[in-house]
Design a protein around this motif. Sequence first.
Motif, PDB file in Angstrom:
ATOM      1  N   ALA A  53      18.395  -9.543 -15.129  1.00  0.00           N
ATOM      2  CA  ALA A  53      19.796  -9.405 -14.835  1.00  0.00           C
ATOM      3  C   ALA A  53      20.706  -9.978 -15.736  1.00  0.00           C
ATOM      4  CB  ALA A  53      19.983 -10.210 -13.362  1.00  0.00           C
ATOM      5  N   MET A  54      20.286 -10.959 -16.386  1.00  0.00           N
ATOM      6  CA  MET A  54      21.072 -11.812 -17.377  1.00  0.00           C
ATOM      7  C   MET A  54      21.082 -10.815 -18.975  1.00  0.00           C
ATOM      8  SD  MET A  54      22.427 -14.415 -16.588  1.00  0.00           S
ATOM      9  CE  MET A  54      22.772 -15.293 -18.142  1.00  0.00           C
ATOM     10  N   VAL A  63       0.630  -1.055   0.170  1.00  0.00           N
ATOM     11  CA  VAL A  63      -0.112  -0.136  -0.188  1.00  0.00           C
ATOM     12  C   VAL A  63       0.865   1.214   0.031  1.00  0.00           C
ATOM     13  CG1 VAL A  63      -1.997  -1.208   0.913  1.00  0.00           C
ATOM     14  CG2 VAL A  63      -0.111  -0.081   2.448  1.00  0.00           C
ATOM     15  N   PHE A  64       2.154   1.090   0.404  1.00  0.00           N
ATOM     16  CA  PHE A  64       2.912   2.229   0.332  1.00  0.00           C
ATOM     17  C   PHE A  64       3.694   2.490  -0.857  1.00  0.00           C
ATOM     18  CE2 PHE A  64       2.492   0.747   4.776  1.00  0.00           C
ATOM     19  CZ  PHE A  64       2.357   1.910   5.316  1.00  0.00           C
ATOM     20  N   ASN A  65       3.972   3.787  -1.309  1.00  0.00           N
ATOM     21  CA  ASN A  65       4.659   3.964  -2.547  1.00  0.00           C
ATOM     22  C   ASN A  65       6.071   4.008  -2.285  1.00  0.00           C
ATOM     23  OD1 ASN A  65       6.091   5.075  -4.865  1.00  0.00           O
ATOM     24  ND2 ASN A  65       4.604   7.215  -4.771  1.00  0.00           N
ATOM     25  N   THR A  66       6.730   2.997  -3.096  1.00  0.00           N
ATOM     26  CA  THR A  66       8.195   2.833  -2.773  1.00  0.00           C
ATOM     27  C   THR A  66       8.877   3.480  -4.169  1.00  0.00           C
ATOM     28  OG1 THR A  66       7.815   0.548  -4.073  1.00  0.00           O
ATOM     29  CG2 THR A  66       7.753   0.557  -1.518  1.00  0.00           C
ATOM     30  N   ASP A  67       8.262   4.065  -4.869  1.00  0.00           N
ATOM     31  CA  ASP A  67       9.350   4.682  -5.921  1.00  0.00           C
ATOM     32  C   ASP A  67      10.550   5.146  -5.469  1.00  0.00           C
ATOM     33  OD1 ASP A  67       7.171   3.747  -7.555  1.00  0.00           O
ATOM     34  OD2 ASP A  67       6.228   6.094  -7.741  1.00  0.00           O
ATOM     35  N   ALA A  68      10.507   5.823  -4.441  1.00  0.00           N
ATOM     36  CA  ALA A  68      11.775   6.402  -3.928  1.00  0.00           C
ATOM     37  C   ALA A  68      13.097   5.338  -3.538  1.00  0.00           C
ATOM     38  CB  ALA A  68      11.694   7.446  -2.610  1.00  0.00           C
ATOM     39  N   PHE A  69      12.535   4.291  -3.563  1.00  0.00           N
ATOM     40  CA  PHE A  69      13.728   3.194  -3.437  1.00  0.00           C
ATOM     41  C   PHE A  69      13.708   2.239  -4.463  1.00  0.00           C
ATOM     42  CE2 PHE A  69      11.770   4.777   0.754  1.00  0.00           C
ATOM     43  CZ  PHE A  69      12.807   5.041   1.409  1.00  0.00           C
ATOM     44  N   ARG A  70      13.444   2.619  -5.564  1.00  0.00           N
ATOM     45  CA  ARG A  70      13.489   1.763  -6.764  1.00  0.00           C
ATOM     46  C   ARG A  70      14.945   1.921  -7.324  1.00  0.00           C
ATOM     47  NH1 ARG A  70       8.932  -0.647  -8.501  1.00  0.00           N
ATOM     48  NH2 ARG A  70       7.093   0.347  -7.617  1.00  0.00           N
ATOM     49  N   VAL A  71      15.741   0.869  -7.549  1.00  0.00           N
ATOM     50  CA  VAL A  71      17.018   0.790  -8.014  1.00  0.00           C
ATOM     51  C   VAL A  71      17.195   0.090  -9.171  1.00  0.00           C
ATOM     52  CG1 VAL A  71      17.979   1.151  -5.805  1.00  0.00           C
ATOM     53  CG2 VAL A  71      17.640  -1.202  -6.518  1.00  0.00           C
ATOM     54  N   GLU A  72      18.501   0.261  -9.728  1.00  0.00           N
ATOM     55  CA  GLU A  72      18.981  -0.700 -11.041  1.00  0.00           C
ATOM     56  C   GLU A  72      19.015  -2.174 -10.759  1.00  0.00           C
ATOM     57  OE1 GLU A  72      18.892   0.892 -13.846  1.00  0.00           O
ATOM     58  OE2 GLU A  72      18.884   2.942 -13.171  1.00  0.00           O
ATOM     59  N   VAL A  73      18.793  -2.877 -11.772  1.00  0.00           N
ATOM     60  CA  VAL A  73      19.139  -4.246 -11.567  1.00  0.00           C
ATOM     61  C   VAL A  73      20.348  -4.773 -11.020  1.00  0.00           C
ATOM     62  CG1 VAL A  73      19.001  -6.498 -12.667  1.00  0.00           C
ATOM     63  CG2 VAL A  73      17.446  -4.877 -13.489  1.00  0.00           C
ATOM     64  N   ALA A  74      21.337  -3.993 -11.162  1.00  0.00           N
ATOM     65  CA  ALA A  74      22.729  -4.529 -10.761  1.00  0.00           C
ATOM     66  C   ALA A  74      22.845  -4.146  -9.383  1.00  0.00           C
ATOM     67  CB  ALA A  74      23.688  -3.543 -11.505  1.00  0.00           C
ATOM     68  N   ASP A  75      21.956  -3.108  -8.845  1.00  0.00           N
ATOM     69  CA  ASP A  75      21.993  -3.043  -7.202  1.00  0.00           C
ATOM     70  C   ASP A  75      21.137  -4.120  -6.647  1.00  0.00           C
ATOM     71  OD1 ASP A  75      23.335  -0.461  -7.243  1.00  0.00           O
ATOM     72  OD2 ASP A  75      21.680   0.238  -8.142  1.00  0.00           O
ATOM     73  N   ILE A  76      20.199  -4.591  -7.243  1.00  0.00           N
ATOM     74  CA  ILE A  76      19.355  -5.626  -6.534  1.00  0.00           C
ATOM     75  C   ILE A  76      20.211  -7.113  -6.294  1.00  0.00           C
ATOM     76  CG2 ILE A  76      17.358  -7.184  -6.635  1.00  0.00           C
ATOM     77  CD1 ILE A  76      15.898  -4.796  -8.307  1.00  0.00           C
ATOM     78  N   VAL A  77      20.790  -7.369  -7.513  1.00  0.00           N
ATOM     79  CA  VAL A  77      21.581  -8.656  -7.563  1.00  0.00           C
ATOM     80  C   VAL A  77      22.993  -8.301  -6.600  1.00  0.00           C
ATOM     81  CG1 VAL A  77      23.374  -9.972  -8.985  1.00  0.00           C
ATOM     82  CG2 VAL A  77      21.181  -8.860  -9.989  1.00  0.00           C
ATOM     83  N   GLY A  78      23.405  -6.991  -6.674  1.00  0.00           N
ATOM     84  CA  GLY A  78      24.641  -6.872  -5.633  1.00  0.00           C
ATOM     85  C   GLY A  78      24.032  -7.137  -4.193  1.00  0.00           C
ATOM     86  N   ALA A  79      22.830  -6.458  -3.845  1.00  0.00           N
ATOM     87  CA  ALA A  79      22.238  -6.714  -2.541  1.00  0.00           C
ATOM     88  C   ALA A  79      22.095  -8.318  -2.215  1.00  0.00           C
ATOM     89  CB  ALA A  79      21.142  -5.986  -2.391  1.00  0.00           C
ATOM     90  N   LEU A  80      21.711  -9.128  -3.144  1.00  0.00           N
ATOM     91  CA  LEU A  80      21.376 -10.316  -3.094  1.00  0.00           C
ATOM     92  C   LEU A  80      22.919 -11.163  -2.740  1.00  0.00           C
ATOM     93  CD1 LEU A  80      18.642 -11.211  -5.725  1.00  0.00           C
ATOM     94  CD2 LEU A  80      18.401 -11.294  -3.081  1.00  0.00           C
ATOM     95  N   ALA A  81      23.572 -10.902  -3.473  1.00  0.00           N
ATOM     96  CA  ALA A  81      24.959 -11.355  -3.304  1.00  0.00           C
ATOM     97  C   ALA A  81      25.714 -11.250  -1.991  1.00  0.00           C
ATOM     98  CB  ALA A  81      26.011 -10.907  -4.398  1.00  0.00           C
ATOM     99  N   LEU A  82      25.391  -9.846  -1.550  1.00  0.00           N
ATOM    100  CA  LEU A  82      25.874  -9.282  -0.178  1.00  0.00           C
ATOM    101  C   LEU A  82      25.404 -10.194   1.116  1.00  0.00           C
ATOM    102  CD1 LEU A  82      27.328  -7.357   1.643  1.00  0.00           C
ATOM    103  CD2 LEU A  82      25.734  -5.685   1.058  1.00  0.00           C
TER     104      LEU A  82
END
Length: 282
Positions: A241-242, A199-218
């Motif tokens: 990501a591919m 229900v909350f607007n998360t647009d301010a926290f949207r990131v590039e695919v590389a950042d998501i994969v980087g966070a998962l690897a971290l």
Amino acid sequence: MTRTHYFYSAALGFSALTALGLWQLNARETQHETVVAAQAAPSAPAAETVPPVDLTLAEALAKPELALKITGNGRERLTLECANSSDSRFNLHLPAGALFSSGDSTVVVLREASVELGAKPVSLTLTTAATSTIAALAERTYEPSRQTFPRLRPLMEHLAEHPEIGVATAQTAVLTLTENLPVCAVAKFASVGGDMGGVFNTDAFRVEVADIVGALALLRELGIPDEEIALTVDPQLRIEAMIDTLAHAAAMRFYAIPADREWDFWKKELTEGDIRTRHYAL
């Protein structure tokens, strides 16, 4: 002029020259002695410099001579301004992991920082991450928070050892640990399953695919099982990501796809992949 007068005048001239020479010699010796005495005289001892006193933020806030103001935008920046009305000097240290709150907004300091508080007003900018997507981003005044997030401690320690990790990657990792958001809530690409971020607007926290994969690897490196992370559920992330130039290499490592077997991956996606993302393999 008689011979007697001549010798008398010569004697007077010689005496005058001798007296002048003696005066000049005496003057030089006096000057030399003055210089030597000045060089030999011990210099006045330099005033001792009192080292700054180390302070925590709680100690600094308790000192009436220190006027502190803490403001931030609710996401990646927190600014501490301080004026010192005393003659004392202080070292203020802000550790990574420190939490600050303002209403429903809480941020965590990602990188430790220190600043000396002297006679001149100072300003210190801290790199932070939001611990929740609930609060709208806005400039506001913050204060030290009483909240605790034990799961963030290993992440803060890892970030201290890896300054190369970007803020967007760290922010995504923080929100994964605190809110465990789905891919559609943090990804910039359009989700084939529709926007189910909440229900909350998360647009301010949207990131590039590389950042998501980087966070998962971290997070995997921190020992958090993949199955506990909502980001890993959506099959679209792996496809995105591919095909993303910046994320491709990291995706190959994260999904354990050998370089010589990449074609097998795409063939499987084309024949057996999610029907909603199968066209990406073409």
